[in-house]
Motif scaffolding. Structure first.
Motif, PDB file in Angstrom:
ATOM      1  N   ILE A   1       0.863  -1.177   0.000  1.00  0.00           N
ATOM      2  CA  ILE A   1       0.000   0.000   0.000  1.00  0.00           C
ATOM      3  C   ILE A   1       0.900   1.227   0.000  1.00  0.00           C
ATOM      4  CG2 ILE A   1      -1.799   1.281   1.218  1.00  0.00           C
ATOM      5  CD1 ILE A   1      -2.637  -1.397   2.503  1.00  0.00           C
ATOM      6  N   ALA A   2       0.620   2.167  -0.887  1.00  0.00           N
ATOM      7  CA  ALA A   2       1.457   3.358  -1.012  1.00  0.00           C
ATOM      8  C   ALA A   2       0.622   4.626  -0.860  1.00  0.00           C
ATOM      9  CB  ALA A   2       2.174   3.358  -2.364  1.00  0.00           C
ATOM     10  N   PHE A   3       1.226   5.610  -0.230  1.00  0.00           N
ATOM     11  CA  PHE A   3       0.681   6.965  -0.126  1.00  0.00           C
ATOM     12  C   PHE A   3       1.721   7.900  -0.741  1.00  0.00           C
ATOM     13  CE2 PHE A   3      -1.325   4.628   3.221  1.00  0.00           C
ATOM     14  CZ  PHE A   3      -2.501   5.266   3.596  1.00  0.00           C
ATOM     15  N   PHE A   4       1.397   8.532  -1.841  1.00  0.00           N
ATOM     16  CA  PHE A   4       2.346   9.413  -2.519  1.00  0.00           C
ATOM     17  C   PHE A   4       2.023  10.872  -2.235  1.00  0.00           C
ATOM     18  CE2 PHE A   4       2.717   5.512  -4.940  1.00  0.00           C
ATOM     19  CZ  PHE A   4       4.075   5.423  -5.187  1.00  0.00           C
ATOM     20  N   ASP A   5       2.859  11.520  -1.436  1.00  0.00           N
ATOM     21  CA  ASP A   5       2.759  12.962  -1.189  1.00  0.00           C
ATOM     22  C   ASP A   5       1.345  13.395  -0.817  1.00  0.00           C
ATOM     23  OD1 ASP A   5       5.483  14.208  -1.789  1.00  0.00           O
ATOM     24  OD2 ASP A   5       5.186  12.971  -3.572  1.00  0.00           O
ATOM     25  N   CYS A   6       0.695  12.614   0.029  1.00  0.00           N
ATOM     26  CA  CYS A   6      -0.693  12.950   0.354  1.00  0.00           C
ATOM     27  C   CYS A   6      -1.064  12.778   1.821  1.00  0.00           C
ATOM     28  CB  CYS A   6      -1.652  12.124  -0.509  1.00  0.00           C
ATOM     29  SG  CYS A   6      -1.585  10.341  -0.226  1.00  0.00           S
ATOM     30  N   LEU A   7      -0.346  11.956   2.580  1.00  0.00           N
ATOM     31  CA  LEU A   7      -0.769  11.703   3.964  1.00  0.00           C
ATOM     32  C   LEU A   7      -0.850  12.992   4.763  1.00  0.00           C
ATOM     33  CD1 LEU A   7      -1.387   9.325   6.005  1.00  0.00           C
ATOM     34  CD2 LEU A   7       0.927   9.776   6.872  1.00  0.00           C
ATOM     35  N   HIS A   8       0.118  13.884   4.582  1.00  0.00           N
ATOM     36  CA  HIS A   8       0.156  15.129   5.350  1.00  0.00           C
ATOM     37  C   HIS A   8      -0.995  16.069   5.004  1.00  0.00           C
ATOM     38  CE1 HIS A   8       2.320  16.034   1.623  1.00  0.00           C
ATOM     39  NE2 HIS A   8       1.823  17.250   1.758  1.00  0.00           N
ATOM     40  N   ASP A   9      -1.669  15.842   3.860  1.00  0.00           N
ATOM     41  CA  ASP A   9      -2.811  16.670   3.461  1.00  0.00           C
ATOM     42  C   ASP A   9      -4.124  16.197   4.086  1.00  0.00           C
ATOM     43  OD1 ASP A   9      -1.402  18.353   1.561  1.00  0.00           O
ATOM     44  OD2 ASP A   9      -1.347  16.631   0.227  1.00  0.00           O
ATOM     45  N   MET A  10      -4.116  15.011   4.693  1.00  0.00           N
ATOM     46  CA  MET A  10      -5.372  14.397   5.127  1.00  0.00           C
ATOM     47  C   MET A  10      -5.804  14.902   6.495  1.00  0.00           C
ATOM     48  SD  MET A  10      -4.792  10.473   3.853  1.00  0.00           S
ATOM     49  CE  MET A  10      -4.502  10.126   2.111  1.00  0.00           C
ATOM     50  N   PRO A  11      -7.091  15.219   6.664  1.00  0.00           N
ATOM     51  CA  PRO A  11      -7.574  15.649   7.977  1.00  0.00           C
ATOM     52  C   PRO A  11      -7.427  14.574   9.055  1.00  0.00           C
ATOM     53  CG  PRO A  11      -9.137  16.262   6.262  1.00  0.00           C
ATOM     54  CD  PRO A  11      -8.136  15.350   5.619  1.00  0.00           C
ATOM     55  N   ASP A  12      -7.417  13.301   8.646  1.00  0.00           N
ATOM     56  CA  ASP A  12      -7.306  12.199   9.607  1.00  0.00           C
ATOM     57  C   ASP A  12      -6.198  11.243   9.167  1.00  0.00           C
ATOM     58  OD1 ASP A  12      -7.687  10.382  11.634  1.00  0.00           O
ATOM     59  OD2 ASP A  12      -9.606   9.617  10.881  1.00  0.00           O
ATOM     60  N   PRO A  13      -4.947  11.645   9.278  1.00  0.00           N
ATOM     61  CA  PRO A  13      -3.865  10.766   8.819  1.00  0.00           C
ATOM     62  C   PRO A  13      -3.766   9.475   9.621  1.00  0.00           C
ATOM     63  CG  PRO A  13      -2.983  12.675   9.978  1.00  0.00           C
ATOM     64  CD  PRO A  13      -4.437  12.928   9.782  1.00  0.00           C
ATOM     65  N   VAL A  14      -4.058   9.530  10.903  1.00  0.00           N
ATOM     66  CA  VAL A  14      -3.999   8.303  11.696  1.00  0.00           C
ATOM     67  C   VAL A  14      -5.091   7.340  11.253  1.00  0.00           C
ATOM     68  CG1 VAL A  14      -4.224   7.317  14.005  1.00  0.00           C
ATOM     69  CG2 VAL A  14      -2.894   9.402  13.666  1.00  0.00           C
ATOM     70  N   GLY A  15      -6.290   7.853  10.976  1.00  0.00           N
ATOM     71  CA  GLY A  15      -7.366   7.003  10.478  1.00  0.00           C
ATOM     72  C   GLY A  15      -6.997   6.355   9.150  1.00  0.00           C
ATOM     73  N   ALA A  16      -6.334   7.130   8.273  1.00  0.00           N
ATOM     74  CA  ALA A  16      -5.894   6.578   6.994  1.00  0.00           C
ATOM     75  C   ALA A  16      -4.868   5.475   7.197  1.00  0.00           C
ATOM     76  CB  ALA A  16      -5.318   7.685   6.121  1.00  0.00           C
ATOM     77  N   LEU A  17      -3.933   5.688   8.125  1.00  0.00           N
ATOM     78  CA  LEU A  17      -2.918   4.671   8.386  1.00  0.00           C
ATOM     79  C   LEU A  17      -3.517   3.441   9.076  1.00  0.00           C
ATOM     80  CD1 LEU A  17       0.148   6.842   9.480  1.00  0.00           C
ATOM     81  CD2 LEU A  17      -0.222   5.682   7.301  1.00  0.00           C
ATOM     82  N   ARG A  18      -4.513   3.651   9.912  1.00  0.00           N
ATOM     83  CA  ARG A  18      -5.175   2.497  10.537  1.00  0.00           C
ATOM     84  C   ARG A  18      -5.870   1.637   9.488  1.00  0.00           C
ATOM     85  NH1 ARG A  18      -7.386   5.997  15.459  1.00  0.00           N
ATOM     86  NH2 ARG A  18      -5.745   5.564  16.997  1.00  0.00           N
ATOM     87  N   ALA A  19      -6.504   2.294   8.515  1.00  0.00           N
ATOM     88  CA  ALA A  19      -7.146   1.543   7.431  1.00  0.00           C
ATOM     89  C   ALA A  19      -6.106   0.775   6.632  1.00  0.00           C
ATOM     90  CB  ALA A  19      -7.920   2.504   6.524  1.00  0.00           C
ATOM     91  N   ALA A  20      -4.956   1.378   6.400  1.00  0.00           N
ATOM     92  CA  ALA A  20      -3.884   0.685   5.687  1.00  0.00           C
ATOM     93  C   ALA A  20      -3.331  -0.466   6.516  1.00  0.00           C
ATOM     94  CB  ALA A  20      -2.769   1.670   5.343  1.00  0.00           C
ATOM     95  N   ARG A  21      -3.206  -0.247   7.816  1.00  0.00           N
ATOM     96  CA  ARG A  21      -2.711  -1.323   8.704  1.00  0.00           C
ATOM     97  C   ARG A  21      -3.659  -2.519   8.659  1.00  0.00           C
ATOM     98  NH1 ARG A  21      -1.700  -5.146  10.768  1.00  0.00           N
ATOM     99  NH2 ARG A  21      -0.674  -5.656  12.749  1.00  0.00           N
ATOM    100  N   ALA A  22      -4.947  -2.259   8.618  1.00  0.00           N
ATOM    101  CA  ALA A  22      -5.929  -3.349   8.582  1.00  0.00           C
ATOM    102  C   ALA A  22      -5.940  -4.058   7.241  1.00  0.00           C
ATOM    103  CB  ALA A  22      -7.315  -2.795   8.896  1.00  0.00           C
ATOM    104  N   ALA A  23      -5.531  -3.344   6.168  1.00  0.00           N
ATOM    105  CA  ALA A  23      -5.639  -3.905   4.820  1.00  0.00           C
ATOM    106  C   ALA A  23      -4.352  -4.541   4.311  1.00  0.00           C
ATOM    107  CB  ALA A  23      -6.079  -2.814   3.838  1.00  0.00           C
ATOM    108  N   VAL A  24      -3.240  -4.326   4.998  1.00  0.00           N
ATOM    109  CA  VAL A  24      -1.979  -4.855   4.493  1.00  0.00           C
ATOM    110  C   VAL A  24      -1.844  -6.325   4.877  1.00  0.00           C
ATOM    111  CG1 VAL A  24      -0.519  -4.222   6.490  1.00  0.00           C
ATOM    112  CG2 VAL A  24       0.476  -4.354   4.191  1.00  0.00           C
ATOM    113  N   ALA A  25      -1.428  -7.119   3.909  1.00  0.00           N
ATOM    114  CA  ALA A  25      -1.314  -8.564   4.121  1.00  0.00           C
ATOM    115  C   ALA A  25      -0.081  -8.892   4.965  1.00  0.00           C
ATOM    116  CB  ALA A  25      -1.227  -9.269   2.771  1.00  0.00           C
ATOM    117  N   GLU A  26      -0.063 -10.099   5.484  1.00  0.00           N
ATOM    118  CA  GLU A  26       1.078 -10.555   6.267  1.00  0.00           C
ATOM    119  C   GLU A  26       2.343 -10.499   5.396  1.00  0.00           C
ATOM    120  OE1 GLU A  26       2.611 -14.497   8.764  1.00  0.00           O
ATOM    121  OE2 GLU A  26       0.564 -14.392   7.979  1.00  0.00           O
ATOM    122  N   GLY A  27       3.383  -9.908   5.942  1.00  0.00           N
ATOM    123  CA  GLY A  27       4.629  -9.767   5.202  1.00  0.00           C
ATOM    124  C   GLY A  27       4.662  -8.584   4.260  1.00  0.00           C
TER     125      GLY A  27
END
Length: 367
Positions: free
Chosen positions: A258-284
């Motif tokens: 999962i990649a975020f290109f030059d956008c995480l810092h623009d998001m009103p809820d960066p932690v929420g975005a990263l939590r969604a990525a954490r839940a969606a990333v496969a093992e390894g």
């Protein structure tokens, strides 16, 4: 003698005024360079060779008087090169007789969209960024944000043009190889998500390099997603690239990368975005954050790049980050320490800077 006269250092004051003149010249240069980009003037000078304003008018069908002033302004800024007066002219040093062309470096910077040094996107998106000044003035009183989708239309195309050269130069040759085991997965065939994909440049570059993998780009801005779909089709990768209108928190699915290109810092809820990525990333799997260069202390930011990035943050990134709940308002100068803290808060066990360029920090986040 007044108190002001007693305390003002004349030499320091002279330097400050000189800096203002320099900055004012730079401020008017970017929109005028954008004008030349829109009108194809840099491209015409690159393809057709040097010209006077009269000759350039004949070649382009544009008005000579406007071209004369544009060429003069660009030459004074170093964006075109003065080649001397027309032979036999009565006043060879006059603006009317002057001939202008592009150096090899100017051609590369202003007319080659695949060059790492292509900067025409900066003319477009930085000029667009100033369009919010009236709203930003009010925001200082209210604390309100300005959503990414509320920016001038030039912002979206200009941003893609601005970042794409760096992605072309570094994404598949340096950044992905710096991640733990990800290039091998992509080569063998992986499922990839590009969060905040914009017009899809990063997604398409990856799809072209890793044809065995499938890609999903998500962005909440529908016009950008529609353009991304068209560009994927034109690039011949639509069979393995899908673009969806969705927010970062709505990622869902199961992805190897999962990649975020030059956008995480623009998001009103960066932690929420990263939590969604954490839940969606496969093992390894891994999450990659490509973020603008940033530093942890004020003295480190006090340099020419820091000046540009902090200004862009105030015009674009910070207002976007305050445009919805929880209004984190990171801005693009959060710094490596704060970025790693956000990753830990979102549930990642490991967060490190895996690679860097002069303009970007590339973070690898692992569960």
């Amino acid at each position: 003698m007044t108190t002001t006269e007693q305390t003002v250092n004349p030499e320091a004051f002279e330097r400050l005024l000189g800096q203002v003149i320099t900055d004012a010249g730079a401020a008017v240069t970017l929109p005028l360079a954008l004008l030349g980009d829109r009108l194809g003037l840099f491209t015409e000078l690159a393809a057709g060779g040097p010209a006077t304003a009269t000759g350039l008018a004949a070649r382009t069908g544009l008005v000579e008087r406007y071209l004369r002033e544009w060429l003069l302004a660009m030459a004074a800024s170093g964006y075109v090169t003065y080649r001397g007066g027309a032979p036999g002219a009565e006043q060879p040093d006059s603006a009317r007789a002057a001939s202008y062309g592009l150096s090899p470096e100017q051609k590369e910077a202003f007319t080659n969209p695949d060059s790492p040094g292509y900067v025409a996107g900066a003319f477009q998106n930085l000029t667009a960024a100033t369009r919010v000044l009236d709203r930003l003035t009010e925001a200082f009183h209210t604390g309100d944000g300005i959503g990414w989708h509320e920016q001038h239309p030039d912002m979206f195309e200009g941003t893609e043009r601005f970042f794409r050269p760096g992605y072309l130069a570094n994404l598949t040759s340096q950044w992905i190889p710096a991640l733990t085991g990800i290039e091998e997965r992509l080569t063998a065939g992986a499922r990839v998500a590009d969060v905040g994909c914009g017009l899809g440049a990063s997604t398409i570059i990856m799809a072209q390099r890793y044809p065995a993998s499938s890609f999903v780009g998500v962005d909440y801005h529908q016009p950008s997603v529609e353009l991304a779909r068209a560009r994927a089709a034109a690039a011949g990768v639509a069979d393995r690239v899908e673009f969806r209108v969705a927010g970062a928190a709505d990622l869902g699915g199961d992805y190897d990368f999962i990649a975020f290109f030059d956008c995480l810092h623009d998001m009103p809820d960066p932690v929420g975005a990263l939590r969604a990525a954490r839940a969606a990333v496969a093992e390894g799997g891994s999450v990659m954050l490509v973020e603008p260069m940033s530093w942890d202390s004020v003295p480190e930011v006090l340099n020419p790049l820091g000046r540009l990035l902090a200004g862009a943050s105030l015009l674009v990134c910070l207002p976007s980050g305050l445009s919805g709940p929880p209004a984190a308002g990171l801005g693009n100068q959060a710094g490596p320490t704060r970025t790693r803290e956000l990753a830990a808060e979102a549930g990642f066990g490991d967060a490190k800077v895996a690679a860097a360029t002069d303009f970007n920090l590339i973070y690898e986040l692992r569960p």
